[in-house]
Design a protein around this motif. Structure first.
Motif, short mmCIF file in Angstrom:
data_model
loop_
_atom_site.label_atom_id
_atom_site.label_comp_id
_atom_site.label_asym_id
_atom_site.label_seq_id
_atom_site.Cartn_x
_atom_site.Cartn_y
_atom_site.Cartn_z
N THR A 98 -2.42 -25.18 -24.68
CA THR A 98 -2.40 -25.86 -25.97
C THR A 98 -3.00 -27.26 -25.86
O THR A 98 -3.75 -27.71 -26.73
N ALA A 99 -2.68 -27.95 -24.76
CA ALA A 99 -3.25 -29.28 -24.53
C ALA A 99 -4.77 -29.20 -24.39
O ALA A 99 -5.50 -30.03 -24.93
N CYS A 100 -5.25 -28.19 -23.67
CA CYS A 100 -6.69 -28.01 -23.51
C CYS A 100 -7.36 -27.72 -24.86
O CYS A 100 -8.44 -28.24 -25.16
N ALA A 101 -6.71 -26.90 -25.68
CA ALA A 101 -7.25 -26.59 -27.00
C ALA A 101 -7.33 -27.85 -27.87
O ALA A 101 -8.34 -28.08 -28.55
N ALA A 102 -6.28 -28.67 -27.84
CA ALA A 102 -6.27 -29.90 -28.63
C ALA A 102 -7.40 -30.83 -28.20
O ALA A 102 -8.08 -31.45 -29.04
N GLU A 103 -7.62 -30.93 -26.88
CA GLU A 103 -8.71 -31.80 -26.40
C GLU A 103 -10.06 -31.29 -26.89
O GLU A 103 -10.90 -32.07 -27.36
N MET A 104 -10.30 -29.99 -26.79
CA MET A 104 -11.59 -29.44 -27.22
C MET A 104 -11.80 -29.64 -28.72
O MET A 104 -12.92 -29.91 -29.17
N LEU A 105 -10.74 -29.54 -29.51
CA LEU A 105 -10.86 -29.75 -30.95
C LEU A 105 -11.25 -31.19 -31.26
O LEU A 105 -12.11 -31.45 -32.12
N LEU A 106 -10.64 -32.14 -30.57
CA LEU A 106 -10.97 -33.54 -30.81
C LEU A 106 -12.37 -33.86 -30.31
O LEU A 106 -13.09 -34.68 -30.92
N HIS A 107 -12.81 -33.22 -29.24
CA HIS A 107 -14.18 -33.41 -28.78
C HIS A 107 -15.18 -32.80 -29.78
O HIS A 107 -16.28 -33.34 -29.96
N ALA A 108 -14.81 -31.70 -30.41
CA ALA A 108 -15.67 -31.11 -31.43
C ALA A 108 -15.84 -32.07 -32.60
O ALA A 108 -16.96 -32.28 -33.10
N LEU A 109 -14.74 -32.67 -33.04
CA LEU A 109 -14.80 -33.62 -34.15
C LEU A 109 -15.65 -34.84 -33.78
O LEU A 109 -16.49 -35.29 -34.57
N TYR A 110 -15.45 -35.36 -32.59
CA TYR A 110 -16.24 -36.50 -32.12
C TYR A 110 -17.72 -36.12 -32.06
O TYR A 110 -18.59 -36.87 -32.50
N GLY A 111 -18.01 -34.94 -31.51
CA GLY A 111 -19.39 -34.51 -31.37
C GLY A 111 -20.11 -34.36 -32.69
O GLY A 111 -21.30 -34.66 -32.80
N VAL A 112 -19.40 -33.90 -33.71
CA VAL A 112 -20.03 -33.73 -35.03
C VAL A 112 -20.28 -35.08 -35.70
O VAL A 112 -21.34 -35.32 -36.28
N TYR A 113 -19.33 -35.99 -35.61
CA TYR A 113 -19.48 -37.28 -36.31
C TYR A 113 -20.41 -38.24 -35.60
O TYR A 113 -21.00 -39.11 -36.23
N TYR A 114 -20.57 -38.10 -34.28
CA TYR A 114 -21.40 -39.04 -33.54
C TYR A 114 -22.58 -38.37 -32.84
O TYR A 114 -23.41 -39.07 -32.25
N ALA A 115 -22.66 -37.03 -32.90
CA ALA A 115 -23.73 -36.28 -32.24
C ALA A 115 -23.88 -36.72 -30.79
O ALA A 115 -24.99 -36.90 -30.28
N ALA A 116 -22.76 -36.91 -30.12
CA ALA A 116 -22.74 -37.37 -28.74
C ALA A 116 -21.46 -36.90 -28.08
O ALA A 116 -20.51 -36.47 -28.75
N ASP A 117 -21.43 -36.99 -26.75
CA ASP A 117 -20.22 -36.66 -26.00
C ASP A 117 -19.45 -37.94 -25.70
O ASP A 117 -20.00 -39.04 -25.73
N THR A 118 -18.18 -37.78 -25.41
CA THR A 118 -17.35 -38.93 -25.05
C THR A 118 -16.70 -38.68 -23.70
O THR A 118 -16.40 -37.53 -23.35
N ASP A 119 -16.50 -39.76 -22.93
CA ASP A 119 -15.82 -39.62 -21.65
C ASP A 119 -14.31 -39.84 -21.78
O ASP A 119 -13.61 -39.94 -20.79
N LEU A 120 -13.81 -39.89 -23.01
CA LEU A 120 -12.37 -40.00 -23.24
C LEU A 120 -11.73 -38.62 -23.15
O LEU A 120 -12.26 -37.64 -23.68
N HIS A 121 -10.58 -38.54 -22.49
CA HIS A 121 -9.88 -37.26 -22.36
C HIS A 121 -8.41 -37.35 -22.73
O HIS A 121 -7.78 -36.32 -22.96
N THR A 122 -7.85 -38.55 -22.77
CA THR A 122 -6.46 -38.70 -23.19
C THR A 122 -6.35 -38.42 -24.68
O THR A 122 -7.06 -39.03 -25.49
N LEU A 123 -5.48 -37.50 -25.05
CA LEU A 123 -5.43 -37.03 -26.43
C LEU A 123 -5.06 -38.14 -27.41
O LEU A 123 -5.64 -38.24 -28.50
N THR A 124 -4.09 -38.98 -27.04
CA THR A 124 -3.68 -40.06 -27.94
C THR A 124 -4.82 -41.04 -28.16
O THR A 124 -5.01 -41.55 -29.28
N THR A 125 -5.60 -41.32 -27.13
CA THR A 125 -6.73 -42.24 -27.27
C THR A 125 -7.84 -41.62 -28.11
O THR A 125 -8.46 -42.29 -28.94
N LEU A 126 -8.08 -40.34 -27.92
CA LEU A 126 -9.09 -39.66 -28.72
C LEU A 126 -8.74 -39.72 -30.20
O LEU A 126 -9.61 -39.97 -31.05
#
Length: 232
Positions: A126-154
């Motif tokens: 579930t934690a892995c799924a939550a991280e991938m979802l937040l990375h998907a949102l970040y990727g769509v809004y910024y068209a870039a990857d992020t090196d952040l992995h802590t869920l609360t920070t994301l």
């Protein structure tokens, strides 16, 4: 963006060299120097990059800012060029398909583990799924990857994108979602520490809320991709 009684600024800062402060450190420094209670705009979402990063991995976000943003200060003359939304669209779409697909796989596996009674594995997946979802949102809004992995920070990093998402994950508005904090711990400990033993009620609730998170993020991403597509 209205968020309950909160308004927010998104501020992009580009420096000649690599910044000496990381985003989270600078966010805390600003809160210390300019307490929320002393200003009309309570939340400032900072984007801090070097010139090399703005021209490289963050180039599409930077070009969108140059095209649509307001320049507050620049040492040099800023050339305002239109953003190539066709390339922006495909860069964002690639990240959405990658991360949302991974999130779906993790959630499916988490559901199977929950039924089987393996709550430690359920928590990790579930934690892995939550991280991938937040990375998907970040990727769509910024068209870039992020090196952040802590869920609360994301989540804090994207606080201005969706009040609905923020209220889903942090209903108490504490800037430190209990659900994401717990999932951060489970992702770190669930596979290795014997004492990590989540209960069914807790982790079952997190699986359910992560599914709602998936549906909401997919809706946000598709709406944003449609906007890019219209501007192509």
């Amino acid at each position: 963006m209205p968020f309950s009684e909160m308004a927010a600024y998104d501020l992009l800062v580009v420096t000649p060299m690599h910044p000496t402060m990381e985003w989270l450190d600078l966010h805390g420094y600003l809160k210390f120097k300019y307490p929320t209670r002393s200003r009309a705009i309570s939340f400032i979402n900072l984007h801090l990059y070097s010139a090399a990063e703005a021209a490289g991995k963050m180039k599409w976000f930077y070009r969108m800012a140059l095209s649509e943003g307001k320049v507050l200060y620049s040492r040099e003359t800023v050339v305002r060029n239109p953003c190539n939304y066709e390339k922006f669209y495909f860069a964002a779409l690639d990240r959405y398909e990658l991360f949302s697909g991974q999130a779906g796989g993790f959630l499916t596996a988490a559901g199977r583990s929950l039924v089987a009674g393996d709550f430690r594995q359920t928590a990790f997946l579930t934690a892995c799924a939550a991280e991938m979802l937040l990375h998907a949102l970040y990727g769509v809004y910024y068209a870039a990857d992020t090196d952040l992995h802590t869920l609360t920070t994301l989540l804090l990093r994207m606080r201005t994108i969706s009040p609905e998402l923020y209220l889903l994950l942090d209903p108490e508005q504490t800037s430190n979602s209990r659900m994401l904090s717990r999932l951060d711990v489970y992702r770190r400990d669930a596979l290795f520490l014997f004492r990590c033993d989540p209960c069914r009620a807790e982790i079952g609730g997190y699986v359910e809320r992560t599914q709602k998170m998936k549906e909401l993020i997919e809706r946000l991403c598709k709406a944003r991709l449609a906007l890019y597509n219209e501007r192509r």
